[in-house]
Write an enzyme that holds these catalytic residues in place. Structure first.
Site, PDB file in Angstrom:
ATOM      1  N   LYS A   1      -8.806  -8.310   2.094  1.00  0.00           N
ATOM      2  CA  LYS A   1      -7.807  -7.622   2.924  1.00  0.00           C
ATOM      3  C   LYS A   1      -8.122  -6.129   3.028  1.00  0.00           C
ATOM      4  O   LYS A   1      -8.063  -5.549   4.118  1.00  0.00           O
ATOM      5  CB  LYS A   1      -6.401  -7.874   2.345  1.00  0.00           C
ATOM      6  N   THR A   2      -8.465  -5.499   1.907  1.00  0.00           N
ATOM      7  CA  THR A   2      -8.817  -4.076   1.944  1.00  0.00           C
ATOM      8  C   THR A   2     -10.109  -3.869   2.729  1.00  0.00           C
ATOM      9  O   THR A   2     -10.240  -2.895   3.493  1.00  0.00           O
ATOM     10  CB  THR A   2      -8.981  -3.526   0.519  1.00  0.00           C
TER      11      THR A   2
ATOM     12  N   ASP B   1      -1.213  -1.976   0.683  1.00  0.00           N
ATOM     13  CA  ASP B   1      -1.440  -3.210  -0.066  1.00  0.00           C
ATOM     14  C   ASP B   1      -0.153  -3.596  -0.794  1.00  0.00           C
ATOM     15  O   ASP B   1       0.646  -2.728  -1.163  1.00  0.00           O
ATOM     16  CB  ASP B   1      -2.578  -2.996  -1.067  1.00  0.00           C
TER      17      ASP B   1
ATOM     18  N   THR C   1       0.274 -10.674  -0.908  1.00  0.00           N
ATOM     19  CA  THR C   1      -0.032 -11.967  -1.511  1.00  0.00           C
ATOM     20  C   THR C   1       1.206 -12.864  -1.507  1.00  0.00           C
ATOM     21  O   THR C   1       1.130 -14.022  -1.883  1.00  0.00           O
ATOM     22  CB  THR C   1      -0.508 -11.791  -2.965  1.00  0.00           C
TER      23      THR C   1
ATOM     24  N   ARG D   1     -14.534 -11.583  -4.297  1.00  0.00           N
ATOM     25  CA  ARG D   1     -14.502 -10.575  -5.367  1.00  0.00           C
ATOM     26  C   ARG D   1     -14.941 -11.174  -6.695  1.00  0.00           C
ATOM     27  O   ARG D   1     -15.670 -10.553  -7.471  1.00  0.00           O
ATOM     28  CB  ARG D   1     -13.092  -9.981  -5.497  1.00  0.00           C
TER      29      ARG D   1
END
Length: 350
Positions: free
Chosen positions: A75-76, A120, A169, A228
């Site tokens: 997302k980032t 976020d 999330t 990640r």
């Protein structure tokens, strides 16, 4: 994030730290900076390309965008890609940091025309602060109160046209008024094996890590569908190959490294298995409340819900029902317990 092969963390510690730790310089250089370098999430990527192309043609800022999904799926990264593609600045913050309206006002008034504000965990913004976002997103203005008591007065601040990019999330925790103000709402899903293997190979290339295709495939298979985690597994497998192998990530060295981390061939760690064992042994597979499971395994319910449960549900080990969590046939198979022999339990509400 770096771990020593001589004193490795457990798989649970590795995964939880990977998904919650701040990004370091080495991880930052692994981020793709344009659409062409980004792999996976094809539908979301295509939607973003359409919006960026249209905004460029009109010479206008992007409309507001909301991305949801488990942590670690990019997302980032997408916010930085959008900033790069639009040629504008990305201002990054998070919901828990914005504690009061003045914090939000400070962020908004420092934006320039066309800037992207990435928030976020946007669902964690306090409700009294969230209300200020409504007029900021729609009318590009905010009204703030100055002074108190008889001297209190409202001051209207005009804002430059900006793009709010929210990430969460927990989509269900966002209020309907906030959700409705995003032009695009898109959910990110776990990556398939082939895409994740491509990401692993790209990471190895950037880090100048020697690898075999079978080694990259083994890492991708155990990375829980999350880029990640895959990138951090590459780092550990590289260290392991240097210390206990011949410097090349092979299938055998990758498997040995990941077994050392207690991450099995299905990507399950010890906490995943412990959750399922508790449900099988104590509650006959459920339904059982998440809070009850958290107490039984000695972990925070929030951690189980954010880190472990999404993967277990996505892979078909658990089901979430109105009465609680239920172990599936696939989950029973992992525990090695015969469903007919599970000890009795009682229904637990969510």
């Amino acid at each position: 994030m770096s771990f020593s092969p001589e004193d490795p963390p457990t798989g649970t510690e590795f995964i939880e730290q990977t998904l919650s730790a701040p990004e370091n310089a080495e991880e930052s250089k692994l981020r793709p900076l344009c659409f062409d370098d980004f792999a996976g999430q094809d539908k979301t990527l295509e939607r973003l390309k359409v919006m960026v192309g249209a905004a460029r043609d009109r010479e206008e800022p992007l409309n507001h965008i909301l991305l949801s999904g488990p942590p670690g799926l990019g997302k980032t990264t997408r916010s930085l890609i959008l900033g790069n593609e639009m040629g504008t600045k990305v201002n990054i913050t998070s919901g828990p940091v914005i504690d009061k309206p003045a914090d939000l006002a400070g962020l908004l008034t420092n934006l320039q025309e066309g800037d992207i504000l990435f928030i976020d965990e946007i669902h964690r913004i306090p409700k009294n602060v969230e209300e200020y976002l409504y007029s900021a997103m729609e009318d590009f203005r905010i009204d703030i109160m100055i002074d108190q008591g008889p001297n209190a007065r409202s001051v209207r601040l005009n804002l430059p046209r900006f793009t709010l990019l929210g990430a969460t999330t927990r989509m269900g925790l966002l209020t309907a008024p906030l959700r409705s103000r995003f032009t695009l709402q898109s959910r990110l899903n776990y990556y398939d094996h082939a895409t994740l293997q491509g990401i692993v190979e790209r990471t190895c290339g950037i880090l100048n890590v020697k690898f075999e295709t079978a080694g990259a495939s083994e890492i991708a298979r155990r990375a829980r569908g999350t880029p990640r985690i895959a990138n951090n597994l590459v780092n550990f497998c590289r260290d392991y190959a240097q210390q206990r192998g011949k410097g090349t990530i092979t299938k055998d060295s990758a498997a040995a490294a990941l077994e050392l981390l207690e991450i099995d061939s299905r990507g399950l760690d010890e906490m995943d298995k412990q959750m399922m064992r508790v449900m099988a042994e104590n509650y006959r597979g459920g339904p059982v409340g998440l809070g009850t499971v958290a107490v039984a395994v000695g972990e925070e319910a929030h951690t189980l819900e954010e880190v472990h449960e999404p993967f277990l549900i996505q892979e078909g080990y658990l089901q979430r029902t109105a009465q609680g969590r239920v172990l599936t046939e696939k989950g029973w198979h992992v525990t090695g317990i015969d469903p007919s022999k599970g000890s009795g339990g009682q229904t637990e509400l969510l």
